[in-house]
Design a protein around this motif. Structure first.
Motif, PDB file in Angstrom:
ATOM      1  N   ILE A  98       3.048  11.454  -6.233  1.00 49.55           N
ATOM      2  CA  ILE A  98       3.694  10.409  -7.028  1.00 49.55           C
ATOM      3  C   ILE A  98       2.592   9.503  -7.562  1.00 49.55           C
ATOM      4  CG2 ILE A  98       5.247   8.409  -6.962  1.00 49.55           C
ATOM      5  CD1 ILE A  98       6.772   9.873  -4.687  1.00 49.55           C
ATOM      6  N   GLU A  99       2.653   9.198  -8.853  1.00 50.53           N
ATOM      7  CA  GLU A  99       1.634   8.349  -9.456  1.00 50.53           C
ATOM      8  C   GLU A  99       2.251   7.039  -9.924  1.00 50.53           C
ATOM      9  OE1 GLU A  99      -1.713  10.265 -11.289  1.00 50.53           O
ATOM     10  OE2 GLU A  99      -0.544  12.095 -11.559  1.00 50.53           O
ATOM     11  N   ILE A 100       1.525   5.955  -9.680  1.00 55.18           N
ATOM     12  CA  ILE A 100       1.956   4.612 -10.081  1.00 55.18           C
ATOM     13  C   ILE A 100       0.850   4.036 -10.963  1.00 55.18           C
ATOM     14  CG2 ILE A 100       2.652   2.321  -9.290  1.00 55.18           C
ATOM     15  CD1 ILE A 100       3.529   3.577  -6.652  1.00 55.18           C
TER      16      ILE A 100
ATOM     17  N   TYR B 186      -2.594   4.440  -9.023  1.00 55.49           N
ATOM     18  CA  TYR B 186      -2.528   4.814  -7.609  1.00 55.49           C
ATOM     19  C   TYR B 186      -1.851   6.181  -7.494  1.00 55.49           C
ATOM     20  CZ  TYR B 186      -4.096   0.154  -6.597  1.00 55.49           C
ATOM     21  OH  TYR B 186      -4.861  -0.986  -6.543  1.00 55.49           O
ATOM     22  N   PHE B 187      -2.407   7.011  -6.625  1.00 57.31           N
ATOM     23  CA  PHE B 187      -1.994   8.403  -6.460  1.00 57.31           C
ATOM     24  C   PHE B 187      -1.514   8.570  -5.022  1.00 57.31           C
ATOM     25  CE2 PHE B 187      -3.278  12.764  -5.238  1.00 57.31           C
ATOM     26  CZ  PHE B 187      -2.688  13.528  -6.240  1.00 57.31           C
ATOM     27  N   LEU B 188      -0.236   8.902  -4.842  1.00 56.04           N
ATOM     28  CA  LEU B 188       0.356   9.015  -3.519  1.00 56.04           C
ATOM     29  C   LEU B 188       0.614  10.480  -3.191  1.00 56.04           C
ATOM     30  CD1 LEU B 188       0.768   6.028  -4.267  1.00 56.04           C
ATOM     31  CD2 LEU B 188       3.095   6.190  -3.359  1.00 56.04           C
TER      32      LEU B 188
ATOM     33  N   ASP C 199      11.340  13.761  -3.673  1.00 56.05           N
ATOM     34  CA  ASP C 199      12.336  13.168  -4.567  1.00 56.05           C
ATOM     35  C   ASP C 199      12.903  11.879  -3.973  1.00 56.05           C
ATOM     36  OD1 ASP C 199      11.937  15.254  -6.329  1.00 56.05           O
ATOM     37  OD2 ASP C 199      13.650  16.415  -5.611  1.00 56.05           O
ATOM     38  N   LYS C 200      13.150  11.889  -2.667  1.00 57.76           N
ATOM     39  CA  LYS C 200      13.653  10.702  -1.982  1.00 57.76           C
ATOM     40  C   LYS C 200      12.651   9.549  -2.082  1.00 57.76           C
ATOM     41  CE  LYS C 200      13.194  10.466   2.451  1.00 57.76           C
ATOM     42  NZ  LYS C 200      13.313  10.681   3.912  1.00 57.76           N
TER      43      LYS C 200
ATOM     44  N   THR D 142       5.714   7.980 -11.703  1.00 54.51           N
ATOM     45  CA  THR D 142       5.890   9.365 -12.145  1.00 54.51           C
ATOM     46  C   THR D 142       5.973  10.297 -10.952  1.00 54.51           C
ATOM     47  OG1 THR D 142       4.545   8.877 -14.109  1.00 54.51           O
ATOM     48  CG2 THR D 142       4.956  11.201 -13.596  1.00 54.51           C
ATOM     49  N   ASN D 143       6.989  11.147 -10.944  1.00 52.07           N
ATOM     50  CA  ASN D 143       7.114  12.191  -9.934  1.00 52.07           C
ATOM     51  C   ASN D 143       6.280  13.375 -10.406  1.00 52.07           C
ATOM     52  OD1 ASN D 143       8.002  13.623  -7.733  1.00 52.07           O
ATOM     53  ND2 ASN D 143      10.185  13.383  -8.160  1.00 52.07           N
TER      54      ASN D 143
END
Length: 367
Positions: A60-62, A113-115, A123-124, A140-141
């Motif tokens: 997930i990217e922020i 930030y890269f999670l 998805d949750k 972004t998913n």
């Protein structure tokens, strides 16, 4: 009856099958549990090098000017202390203090930030972050953009260094860099889930098969082994690392799970903070602790734990520790008894079997 949904596959699915891997349904993904055998793969990582397909993990990217504010608000650790190129372990929590997921947060830049998140939770997690996005940040998913390989073990650096101009020795533990692996853009992170040294690389899915073969070829002189979920589990258990759905879930807080070190209550407001403050003030009633079996038998996930014959807790994970030649596990007990040296009984086939609580990690690699 409606047909069961098809299992999701990583870009390396055909490679695993060609190698004769035993495949299982892992959270809706068709994944290899073992190739040559769990102990053989485990020992390869402890003594040399192994490679895991972890492309099922989510990303997930922020992004944006307020990316740091959102990332800090939805996670427990201190995002503001990260420097570009640095990563840390953290938690996503519900308001009541239980885990949505445990994650790795990578700071690419002040506005990115890269999670890395658990596969079945992607998805949750994404929906949870979006629901709390009261900032001007773009979430972004991004899991479809990445394949991920974990190269782990004492020879992991020597293996990967053959394939990249990046000086891997210059990447400190829990730091990362964006560079190239065999002329392919790659995020190279000095992280892992085995308790050994190693790297995790993120590459375009179209390059996954080529990258896997390159890593296997580069590690051949060290006896590299392809490794499945079975060895991944025994390695992380020996190292005392939590697994979502076992040690942590929506009903368990970081303070109970022995993960208070990833919670920075003094950083300001974040999701779940009020619940954790109240829990710290009132005291926790249960806590995670390691155990070793004193008698024959393995304490498996979900088995009842007794104190002096009285039910007191449950096993979250258990199994053999190949590097230690003993049977180990993790369990929850009342806080007062959750200290090393407590005699306990694990109920195995309705029979109490003696065990004793011990400190974790069970295994520590030589630095």
């Amino acid at each position: 009856m409606p047909a069961a949904p098809a299992l999701r596959t990583t870009p390396l699915n055909s490679v695993h099958r060609a190698l004769g891997a035993r495949m299982v349904d892992f959270g809706g993904w068709d994944m290899p549990v073992q190739y040559s055998g769990i102990i053989d793969e485990h020992n390869a990582v402890r003594h040399a090098v192994g490679v895991f397909d972890v492309s099922h993990m989510g990303e997930i990217e922020i992004r944006g000017p307020e990316a740091a504010r959102l990332t800090d608000f939805v996670t427990t650790n201190a995002v503001h202390k990260l420097k570009p190129g640095q990563a840390h372990y953290s938690g996503l929590l519900y308001e009541h203090g239980g885990f949505v997921d445990d994650i790795l947060v990578h700071k690419v830049s002040d506005e990115h930030y890269f999670l890395c998140v658990n596969a079945s939770n992607q998805d949750k997690d994404f929906e949870h972050i979006v629901a709390h996005n009261r900032f001007d940040a773009v979430v972004t998913n991004a899991g479809e953009r990445y394949a991920q390989l974990a190269i782990q073990g004492p020879k992991a650096g020597a293996t990967l260094q053959k394939l990249t101009p990046v000086d891997l020795g210059g990447i400190k533990y829990y730091w990362f860099t964006d560079g190239e692996v065999s002329a392919t853009p790659a995020r190279i992170a000095h992280t892992g889930y085995t308790g050994e040294d190693g790297f995790e690389i993120y590459v375009p899915p179209a390059e996954a098969e080529r990258m896997w073969q390159l890593v296997m070829d580069a590690g051949a002189e060290f006896g590299i082994k392809p490794c499945g979920l079975g060895a991944r589990n025994t390695l992380r258990l020996e190292s005392g690392m939590a697994l979502y759905g076992h040690e942590i879930d929506a009903s368990i807080s970081p303070l109970e799970a022995g993960l208070g070190w990833i919670v920075k209550l003094d950083k300001g407001e974040f999701v779940g903070r009020d619940a954790l403050l109240k829990q710290r003030e009132n005291g926790i009633r249960r806590k995670l602790i390691g155990f070793e079996m004193r008698a024959r038998g393995i304490g498996r996930d979900g088995y009842e734990v007794r104190l002096n014959g009285t039910p007191a807790g449950w096993v979250t994970s258990g199994g053999p520790a190949p590097a230690l030649n003993k049977n180990i596990g993790l369990c929850y007990l009342p806080t007062e008894q959750s200290v090393p040296g407590t005699s306990i009984e694990i109920m195995i086939r309705n029979q109490p079997v003696d065990a004793v609580t011990v400190e974790t990690p069970f295994y520590k690699r030589a630095k």
